[in-house]
Scaffold this motif. Structure first.
Motif, mmCIF file in Angstrom:
data_model
loop_
_atom_site.group_PDB
_atom_site.id
_atom_site.type_symbol
_atom_site.label_atom_id
_atom_site.label_comp_id
_atom_site.label_asym_id
_atom_site.label_seq_id
_atom_site.Cartn_x
_atom_site.Cartn_y
_atom_site.Cartn_z
ATOM 1 N N MET A 1 0.853 -1.172 0.000
ATOM 2 C CA MET A 1 0.000 0.000 0.000
ATOM 3 C C MET A 1 0.902 1.241 0.000
ATOM 4 O O MET A 1 1.808 1.355 0.796
ATOM 5 C CB MET A 1 -0.895 -0.011 1.239
ATOM 6 C CG MET A 1 -1.881 1.107 1.252
ATOM 7 S SD MET A 1 -3.034 1.193 2.652
ATOM 8 C CE MET A 1 -3.617 -0.452 2.800
ATOM 9 N N ASN A 2 0.603 2.163 -0.907
ATOM 10 C CA ASN A 2 1.425 3.374 -0.972
ATOM 11 C C ASN A 2 0.777 4.521 -0.190
ATOM 12 O O ASN A 2 -0.323 4.390 0.343
ATOM 13 C CB ASN A 2 1.709 3.752 -2.433
ATOM 14 C CG ASN A 2 0.453 4.128 -3.202
ATOM 15 O OD1 ASN A 2 -0.464 4.723 -2.652
ATOM 16 N ND2 ASN A 2 0.407 3.786 -4.473
ATOM 17 N N VAL A 3 1.466 5.646 -0.154
ATOM 18 C CA VAL A 3 1.010 6.795 0.630
ATOM 19 C C VAL A 3 -0.345 7.304 0.130
ATOM 20 O O VAL A 3 -1.214 7.658 0.935
ATOM 21 C CB VAL A 3 2.066 7.929 0.600
ATOM 22 C CG1 VAL A 3 1.537 9.191 1.265
ATOM 23 C CG2 VAL A 3 3.347 7.476 1.254
ATOM 24 N N LEU A 4 -0.550 7.327 -1.181
ATOM 25 C CA LEU A 4 -1.824 7.791 -1.727
ATOM 26 C C LEU A 4 -2.970 6.925 -1.216
ATOM 27 O O LEU A 4 -4.021 7.451 -0.819
ATOM 28 C CB LEU A 4 -1.789 7.793 -3.254
ATOM 29 C CG LEU A 4 -3.074 8.267 -3.945
ATOM 30 C CD1 LEU A 4 -3.442 9.691 -3.523
ATOM 31 C CD2 LEU A 4 -2.931 8.155 -5.452
ATOM 32 N N HIS A 5 -2.781 5.622 -1.194
ATOM 33 C CA HIS A 5 -3.830 4.732 -0.679
ATOM 34 C C HIS A 5 -4.139 5.033 0.784
ATOM 35 O O HIS A 5 -5.309 5.063 1.182
ATOM 36 C CB HIS A 5 -3.424 3.269 -0.831
ATOM 37 C CG HIS A 5 -3.387 2.803 -2.250
ATOM 38 N ND1 HIS A 5 -2.771 1.653 -2.623
ATOM 39 C CD2 HIS A 5 -3.889 3.344 -3.391
ATOM 40 C CE1 HIS A 5 -2.891 1.487 -3.920
ATOM 41 N NE2 HIS A 5 -3.563 2.503 -4.414
ATOM 42 N N VAL A 6 -3.112 5.261 1.575
ATOM 43 C CA VAL A 6 -3.308 5.576 2.995
ATOM 44 C C VAL A 6 -4.109 6.870 3.145
ATOM 45 O O VAL A 6 -5.047 6.946 3.945
ATOM 46 C CB VAL A 6 -1.959 5.678 3.734
ATOM 47 C CG1 VAL A 6 -2.139 6.211 5.149
ATOM 48 C CG2 VAL A 6 -1.250 4.325 3.749
ATOM 49 N N GLU A 60 -10.261 1.921 -6.173
ATOM 50 C CA GLU A 60 -9.631 0.827 -6.916
ATOM 51 C C GLU A 60 -10.547 0.274 -8.004
ATOM 52 O O GLU A 60 -10.077 -0.359 -8.942
ATOM 53 C CB GLU A 60 -9.199 -0.273 -5.958
ATOM 54 C CG GLU A 60 -8.111 0.224 -5.010
ATOM 55 C CD GLU A 60 -7.260 -0.891 -4.460
ATOM 56 O OE1 GLU A 60 -6.686 -1.629 -5.272
ATOM 57 O OE2 GLU A 60 -7.193 -0.990 -3.231
ATOM 58 N N LYS A 110 -3.770 13.663 -7.711
ATOM 59 C CA LYS A 110 -2.965 12.443 -7.887
ATOM 60 C C LYS A 110 -3.763 11.356 -8.608
ATOM 61 O O LYS A 110 -3.226 10.648 -9.466
ATOM 62 C CB LYS A 110 -2.460 11.922 -6.544
ATOM 63 C CG LYS A 110 -1.445 12.830 -5.874
ATOM 64 C CD LYS A 110 -0.151 12.801 -6.640
ATOM 65 C CE LYS A 110 0.948 13.502 -5.856
ATOM 66 N NZ LYS A 110 2.228 13.431 -6.543
#
Length: 115
Positions: A1-6, A60, A110
């Protein structure tokens, strides 16, 4: 999981909470009276927050829906920030609206780049 997902999950879950409290808690009823806004405006705000939160959390599956949701939440928080400035709330009281406005603008941008 990347920062954007968080960030997306953080904002989505926060706005689910905000929307529910906006619709059902006496505290938010009193806040909207203090803001000079009507019961209908409070209800619309709560429903929009919940719908946009769900749209954001579905990023998603539908990126465009998430972009629209994040942009809408950013606009909603801009309006909230303006209301708080209009009633002369402190910077501390107004800062959550400003922070969520910026956060959702970043998320929308983003995600838009991913389309």
């Amino acid at each position: 999981m990347n920062v954007l997902h968080v960030l997306i999950y953080f904002s989505g879950i926060a706005f689910l909470f905000f929307g529910i409290t906006c619709l059902f808690t006496p505290r938010m009823r009193m806040e909207f009276i203090r803001f000079g806004l009507s019961k209908l405006q409070r209800q619309i705000t709560g429903v929009v927050q919940i719908i946009a939160a769900i749209g954001l959390l579905l990023f998603e599956f539908n990126t465009l829906l998430a972009v629209i949701s994040a942009a809408g939440l950013s606009l909603l928080m801009l309006l909230g920030f303006i209301v708080r400035m209009r009633i002369k709330d402190s910077v501390y009281e107004s800062s959550p609206a400003f922070v969520f406005m910026i956060l959702n603008a970043i998320i929308a941008f983003k995600l838009w780049l991913l389309l």
